[in-house]
Design a protein around this motif. Structure first.
Motif, PDB file in Angstrom:
ATOM      1  N   PHE A   1      81.649  23.415 -65.812  1.00 54.56           N
ATOM      2  CA  PHE A   1      82.656  22.367 -65.803  1.00 54.56           C
ATOM      3  C   PHE A   1      82.373  21.311 -64.734  1.00 54.56           C
ATOM      4  O   PHE A   1      82.574  20.121 -64.968  1.00 54.56           O
ATOM      5  N   SER A   2      81.895  21.721 -63.577  1.00 51.82           N
ATOM      6  CA  SER A   2      81.656  20.751 -62.505  1.00 51.82           C
ATOM      7  C   SER A   2      80.544  19.768 -62.888  1.00 51.82           C
ATOM      8  O   SER A   2      80.612  18.588 -62.543  1.00 51.82           O
ATOM      9  N   LEU A   3      79.538  20.218 -63.620  1.00 56.20           N
ATOM     10  CA  LEU A   3      78.500  19.300 -64.090  1.00 56.20           C
ATOM     11  C   LEU A   3      79.077  18.340 -65.125  1.00 56.20           C
ATOM     12  O   LEU A   3      78.793  17.139 -65.094  1.00 56.20           O
TER      13      LEU A   3
ATOM     14  N   MET B   1      73.407  17.627 -73.695  1.00 54.30           N
ATOM     15  CA  MET B   1      73.689  19.062 -73.640  1.00 54.30           C
ATOM     16  C   MET B   1      72.975  19.663 -72.439  1.00 54.30           C
ATOM     17  O   MET B   1      71.764  19.540 -72.324  1.00 54.30           O
ATOM     18  N   ASP B   2      73.737  20.301 -71.591  1.00 51.69           N
ATOM     19  CA  ASP B   2      73.178  20.995 -70.441  1.00 51.69           C
ATOM     20  C   ASP B   2      73.202  22.484 -70.758  1.00 51.69           C
ATOM     21  O   ASP B   2      74.185  23.168 -70.499  1.00 51.69           O
ATOM     22  N   THR B   3      72.126  22.945 -71.346  1.00 50.51           N
ATOM     23  CA  THR B   3      72.057  24.351 -71.743  1.00 50.51           C
ATOM     24  C   THR B   3      70.606  24.732 -72.010  1.00 50.51           C
ATOM     25  O   THR B   3      69.812  23.904 -72.448  1.00 50.51           O
ATOM     26  N   GLU B   4      70.288  25.977 -71.745  1.00 51.30           N
ATOM     27  CA  GLU B   4      68.945  26.474 -71.992  1.00 51.30           C
ATOM     28  C   GLU B   4      68.709  26.585 -73.497  1.00 51.30           C
ATOM     29  O   GLU B   4      69.571  27.057 -74.224  1.00 51.30           O
TER      30      GLU B   4
ATOM     31  N   TYR C   1      68.087  21.342 -68.614  1.00 52.17           N
ATOM     32  CA  TYR C   1      68.150  22.748 -68.224  1.00 52.17           C
ATOM     33  C   TYR C   1      67.086  23.040 -67.176  1.00 52.17           C
ATOM     34  O   TYR C   1      66.206  22.218 -66.925  1.00 52.17           O
ATOM     35  N   VAL C   2      67.188  24.224 -66.579  1.00 54.15           N
ATOM     36  CA  VAL C   2      66.190  24.686 -65.618  1.00 54.15           C
ATOM     37  C   VAL C   2      65.046  25.305 -66.408  1.00 54.15           C
ATOM     38  O   VAL C   2      65.249  26.265 -67.156  1.00 54.15           O
TER      39      VAL C   2
ATOM     40  N   LYS D   1      66.048  20.444 -64.730  1.00 48.15           N
ATOM     41  CA  LYS D   1      66.802  20.444 -63.473  1.00 48.15           C
ATOM     42  C   LYS D   1      65.884  20.828 -62.329  1.00 48.15           C
ATOM     43  O   LYS D   1      65.014  21.670 -62.522  1.00 48.15           O
ATOM     44  N   PRO D   2      66.094  20.280 -61.180  1.00 47.03           N
ATOM     45  CA  PRO D   2      67.108  19.267 -60.879  1.00 47.03           C
ATOM     46  C   PRO D   2      66.668  17.926 -61.465  1.00 47.03           C
ATOM     47  O   PRO D   2      65.511  17.539 -61.325  1.00 47.03           O
TER      48      PRO D   2
END
Length: 119
Positions: free
Chosen positions: A11-13, A50-53, A78-79, A101-102
């Motif tokens: 949520f913070s992202l 979308m921030d997800t692997e 994603y990382v 990321k980052p």
């Protein structure tokens, strides 16, 4: 004003990206992938971040988004790690940009106008 949909389980992202982009775009940030699906398929999204692997579920969602609205650009963040090499190679045919990321918000925001123009 163009509509950008942001998805992240974090949520913070979501909130950070919303605050960063809201002066230039109408932004919807959510932690629920079904909300993203609904917005894409009903035509309320001009671009999706979308921030997800990448995994099989995300691959399926990206494929669904392109079937609903093939012109909607998708950005994935994603990382990076070695276990996502195979899913990433499959998902690349559905996403327009991948940022590891980052990531630099300026780099992402500089890509958005051209993605929206080409959509």
């Amino acid at each position: 004003m163009k509509n950008i949909v942001i998805y992240s389980p974090d949520f913070s992202l979501c909130y950070s990206l919303l605050m960063y982009l809201q002066t230039q775009y109408k932004v919807v940030a959510t932690t629920d992938m079904e909300v993203v699906s609904s917005l894409v398929c009903n035509g309320s999204a001009d671009l999706v971040i979308m921030d997800t692997e990448p995994d099989l579920e995300i691959l399926s969602k990206c494929e669904q988004f392109k079937k609903c609205k093939s012109e909607v650009p998708l950005i994935l963040t994603y990382v990076f790690n070695n276990r996502v090499k195979e899913p990433e190679s499959k998902i690349k045919k559905f996403v327009n940009e991948i940022f590891y990321k980052p990531f630099d918000l300026n780099e992402i925001s500089s890509k958005i106008p051209s993605l929206l123009t080409n959509a």
